[in-house]
Design a protein around this motif. Structure first.
Motif, mmCIF file in Angstrom:
data_model
loop_
_atom_site.group_PDB
_atom_site.id
_atom_site.type_symbol
_atom_site.label_atom_id
_atom_site.label_comp_id
_atom_site.label_asym_id
_atom_site.label_seq_id
_atom_site.Cartn_x
_atom_site.Cartn_y
_atom_site.Cartn_z
ATOM 1 N N UNK A 17 0.831 -1.215 0.000
ATOM 2 C CA UNK A 17 0.000 0.000 0.000
ATOM 3 C C UNK A 17 0.864 1.263 0.000
ATOM 4 N N UNK A 18 0.391 2.281 -0.688
ATOM 5 C CA UNK A 18 1.084 3.575 -0.667
ATOM 6 C C UNK A 18 0.799 4.246 0.683
ATOM 7 N N UNK A 19 1.596 5.253 1.042
ATOM 8 C CA UNK A 19 1.334 5.947 2.324
ATOM 9 C C UNK A 19 -0.103 6.468 2.399
ATOM 10 N N UNK A 20 -0.615 6.978 1.286
ATOM 11 C CA UNK A 20 -1.984 7.502 1.279
ATOM 12 C C UNK A 20 -2.996 6.365 1.532
ATOM 13 N N UNK A 21 -2.773 5.224 0.850
ATOM 14 C CA UNK A 21 -3.676 4.083 1.056
ATOM 15 C C UNK A 21 -3.608 3.605 2.505
ATOM 16 N N UNK A 22 -2.408 3.628 3.080
ATOM 17 C CA UNK A 22 -2.267 3.204 4.488
ATOM 18 C C UNK A 22 -3.069 4.109 5.397
ATOM 19 N N UNK A 23 -3.039 5.403 5.085
ATOM 20 C CA UNK A 23 -3.805 6.358 5.908
ATOM 21 C C UNK A 23 -5.301 6.065 5.824
ATOM 22 N N UNK A 24 -5.754 5.798 4.612
ATOM 23 C CA UNK A 24 -7.186 5.490 4.458
ATOM 24 C C UNK A 24 -7.523 4.226 5.255
ATOM 25 N N UNK A 25 -6.668 3.205 5.114
ATOM 26 C CA UNK A 25 -6.927 1.944 5.824
ATOM 27 C C UNK A 25 -6.987 2.178 7.331
ATOM 28 N N UNK A 26 -6.064 2.974 7.827
ATOM 29 C CA UNK A 26 -6.051 3.254 9.271
ATOM 30 C C UNK A 26 -7.340 3.917 9.735
ATOM 31 N N UNK A 27 -7.921 4.727 8.854
ATOM 32 C CA UNK A 27 -9.163 5.394 9.254
ATOM 33 C C UNK A 27 -10.287 4.381 9.447
ATOM 34 N N UNK A 28 -10.110 3.149 8.947
ATOM 35 C CA UNK A 28 -11.124 2.113 9.119
ATOM 36 C C UNK A 28 -10.807 1.184 10.287
ATOM 37 N N UNK A 30 -10.682 -0.966 13.448
ATOM 38 C CA UNK A 30 -11.791 -1.448 14.277
ATOM 39 C C UNK A 30 -13.024 -1.774 13.466
ATOM 40 N N UNK A 31 -12.967 -1.576 12.158
ATOM 41 C CA UNK A 31 -14.126 -1.897 11.326
ATOM 42 C C UNK A 31 -13.720 -2.835 10.181
ATOM 43 N N UNK A 32 -13.720 -4.135 10.464
ATOM 44 C CA UNK A 32 -13.240 -5.092 9.444
ATOM 45 C C UNK A 32 -14.070 -5.075 8.166
ATOM 46 N N UNK A 33 -15.334 -4.640 8.246
ATOM 47 C CA UNK A 33 -16.155 -4.600 7.023
ATOM 48 C C UNK A 33 -15.537 -3.620 6.031
ATOM 49 N N UNK A 34 -15.248 -2.413 6.527
ATOM 50 C CA UNK A 34 -14.652 -1.379 5.664
ATOM 51 C C UNK A 34 -13.231 -1.765 5.265
ATOM 52 N N UNK A 35 -12.502 -2.353 6.224
ATOM 53 C CA UNK A 35 -11.105 -2.719 5.917
ATOM 54 C C UNK A 35 -11.043 -3.744 4.790
ATOM 55 N N UNK A 36 -11.850 -4.792 4.920
ATOM 56 C CA UNK A 36 -11.839 -5.846 3.898
ATOM 57 C C UNK A 36 -12.244 -5.274 2.538
ATOM 58 N N UNK A 37 -13.311 -4.449 2.552
ATOM 59 C CA UNK A 37 -13.796 -3.895 1.283
ATOM 60 C C UNK A 37 -12.709 -3.045 0.634
ATOM 61 N N UNK A 38 -12.058 -2.240 1.450
ATOM 62 C CA UNK A 38 -11.032 -1.352 0.912
ATOM 63 C C UNK A 38 -9.848 -2.166 0.360
ATOM 64 N N UNK A 39 -9.395 -3.136 1.147
ATOM 65 C CA UNK A 39 -8.232 -3.922 0.712
ATOM 66 C C UNK A 39 -8.525 -4.685 -0.573
ATOM 67 N N UNK A 40 -9.718 -5.292 -0.649
ATOM 68 C CA UNK A 40 -10.055 -6.045 -1.868
ATOM 69 C C UNK A 40 -10.131 -5.072 -3.059
ATOM 70 N N UNK A 41 -10.703 -3.896 -2.825
ATOM 71 C CA UNK A 41 -10.835 -2.904 -3.906
ATOM 72 C C UNK A 41 -9.477 -2.407 -4.380
ATOM 73 N N UNK A 42 -8.547 -2.218 -3.444
ATOM 74 C CA UNK A 42 -7.242 -1.651 -3.813
ATOM 75 C C UNK A 42 -6.264 -2.717 -4.310
ATOM 76 N N UNK A 43 -6.306 -3.913 -3.682
ATOM 77 C CA UNK A 43 -5.236 -4.879 -3.951
ATOM 78 C C UNK A 43 -5.691 -6.111 -4.744
ATOM 79 N N UNK A 44 -6.994 -6.327 -4.855
ATOM 80 C CA UNK A 44 -7.455 -7.404 -5.739
ATOM 81 C C UNK A 44 -8.072 -8.590 -5.025
#
Ligand code: HEM
Length: 440
Positions: A17-28, A30-44
């Motif tokens: 992940x880029x630093x910006x993507x890491x920041x977005x992930x951190x904002x999620x 405690x919320x695995x729903x958002x984390x999983x969705x974001x990671x799948x969307x960004x990384x495949x």
């Protein structure tokens, strides 16, 4: 997906992940729903979730998910190792593995055959009606607590032939202790362990007592336990009392919170979508005209069934399932070392725009016209699949529409506070679902 070799690449993970993507992930956090969705969307479709103490991947392509489900018992196991889950469920259908699981599944399956459970339709609608005896127009209620109660009463009646009453209330309390204690243990609350132990002890005591009484008097009472008591494996042996205890606890736990979450989410979604609610009400009037629904009505209650189907897509009561690799293998060109935990999330896949138009919209009618046939098989898997598919899916798909139809015929539920999603083992409304009962 066959010859695995450590030289296969690892999937992209947090390090990619880029630093910006890491920041977005951190904002999620405690919320695995958002984390999983974001990671799948960004990384495949295959994402490495590992950290130094744990190795795990997130799989989000229906073909990979199908393969892992079908290979469970060979290349993959369920891999439950949480002591609290073991203490609560023992070695029952949800947690057991391989040959032991297969023997149990074969013995228990007949109890869930369509014809056998058809007889429970009356209990389901009847208990929903009984719940309404306590309801009054204008009242404010936590309808999630009501759904937990009615589904618990239904599973206790259909499993043990026990009537609603003190026993089921005591059982409900013990379950609250056990589940509340378990949630507290995860978040480190100090008194949680003893609450949990007390709950588990009560559940065991109550269940063991029912089993002992029924061993004394083993007539077929038409309930699930009668089938379990009579079940035999290929060698002609039945289940021990200890095994019956684990299986009964498992059926109660697996079989009521999932259904009550689904109903609470359906009420919430209907409130948010008045057009869908109006369509549901029209259907109920046309098909039932004020009658309590029966099993025979279910086929004609097409839209009611679609409301449940779409609820299980958008807010799936089981939001992620896991497996553990029993040997080195390969998925999507990536190496999967033995011991890797795989997460497959209904939440992520059911919201994927590759399979669903406007995936975040609640549109029960999307299912009319054969959508399911056009989808890849595991683009919709609220009940899992393969050998470990939910044994209670037909039971739940009778129970949920019958309760929904019974209640929605009489009341509109005005939601007073948008519920918070709590992705625990199941996806549930964190502080219940507060509603006001409006007349229809
Ligand atoms: C809407 C309601 C329900 C949902 C969404 C649901 C979902 C699921 C899912 C996804 C699995 C597979 C888990 C995995 O692959 O790791 C499962 C397994 C299971 N469910 Fe359900 N379930 C529901 C209702 C029920 C009911 C009513 C019962 C029993 C009365 C039940 C009993 C079980 C059992 C025993 C298993 C383990 C089966 C095995 O591994 O052989 N479930 N459920």
């Amino acid at each position: 997906m066959s010859s695995a070799h450590p030289s296969h690449p690892r999937p992209p993970g947090l390090a990619s992940l880029s630093p910006e993507q890491k920041r977005v992930l951190e904002s999620f956090q405690g919320n695995p729903l958002e984390q999983f969705t974001y990671l799948a969307g960004q990384l495949g479709d295959v994402v490495d979730l590992s950290h130094p103490e744990w190795q795990g991947y997130l799989l989000s392509h229906p073909e990979h998910i199908e393969w892992v489900h079908l290979q469970t018992g060979r290349l993959f196991d369920k891999g439950y190792s949480e002591p609290a889950t073991q203490a609560l469920l023992g070695n029952g259908l949800v947690t057991s593995e391989r040959a032991f699981w297969l023997r149990q599944r074969r013995m228990i399956q007949p109890a869930f055959h369509r014809e056998r459970i058809a007889g429970y339709g009356q209990v389901m609608a009847g208990y929903a009606l009984r719940l309404l005896a306590d309801w009054q127009e204008g009242q404010e209620r936590d309808v999630h607590a009501d759904m937990m109660r009615v589904t618990l009463e239904i599973i206790l009646k259909t499993l043990f032939d026990t009537e609603v009453g003190e026993q089921s209330q005591a059982f409900g309390r013990a379950m609250d202790w056990a589940l509340g204690g378990m949630a507290g243990m995860f978040s480190g609350a100090s008194e949680a362990q003893s609450l949990f132990n007390q709950g588990v002890e009560e559940i065991n005591r109550f269940t063991a007592q029912v089993i002992a009484e029924r061993r004394q008097n083993p007539t077929d009472r038409g309930d699930l336990l009668s089938m379990l008591l009579a079940a035999q494996d290929e060698e002609g042996s039945g289940m021990s009392d200890a095994q019956l205890l684990d299986e009964c606890k498992t059926l109660i736990m697996a079989g009521h919170e999932t259904t009550s979450n689904t109903l609470s989410w359906a009420f919430y979604l209907l409130w948010k979508h008045p057009q869908a609610e109006a369509r549901l009400h029209d259907e109920l009037e046309r098909v039932l005209g004020g009658r309590t629904p029966t099993l025979e009505d279910l086929e004609a209650l097409e839209y009611t069934n679609l409301v449940i189907k779409e609820t299980l897509r958008l807010l799936p009561a089981v939001w992620s399932v896991g497996r553990r690799a029993a040997q080195d293998t390969e998925i999507g060109g990536y190496f999967v070392p033995e011991g890797t935990d795989l997460q497959m999330s209904q939440w992520v896949v059911h919201h994927d725009p590759r399979w669903y138009e406007q995936p975040l919209e609640f549109r029960p009618e999307r299912w009319a016209g054969g959508l399911e046939k056009r989808l890849p098989k595991y683009a919709y898997f609220p009940f899992g699949g393969g050998p470990r598919m939910c044994i209670g899916n037909n039971f739940a798909l009778m129970e949920a529409p019958l309760i929904l139809a019974t209640i929605a015929q009489r009341y509109r539920l005005q939601v007073l506070e948008a519920p918070r999603l709590e992705p625990s083992i199941t996806l549930r409304p964190k502080h219940g679902l507060k509603v006001r009962l409006e007349p229809r």
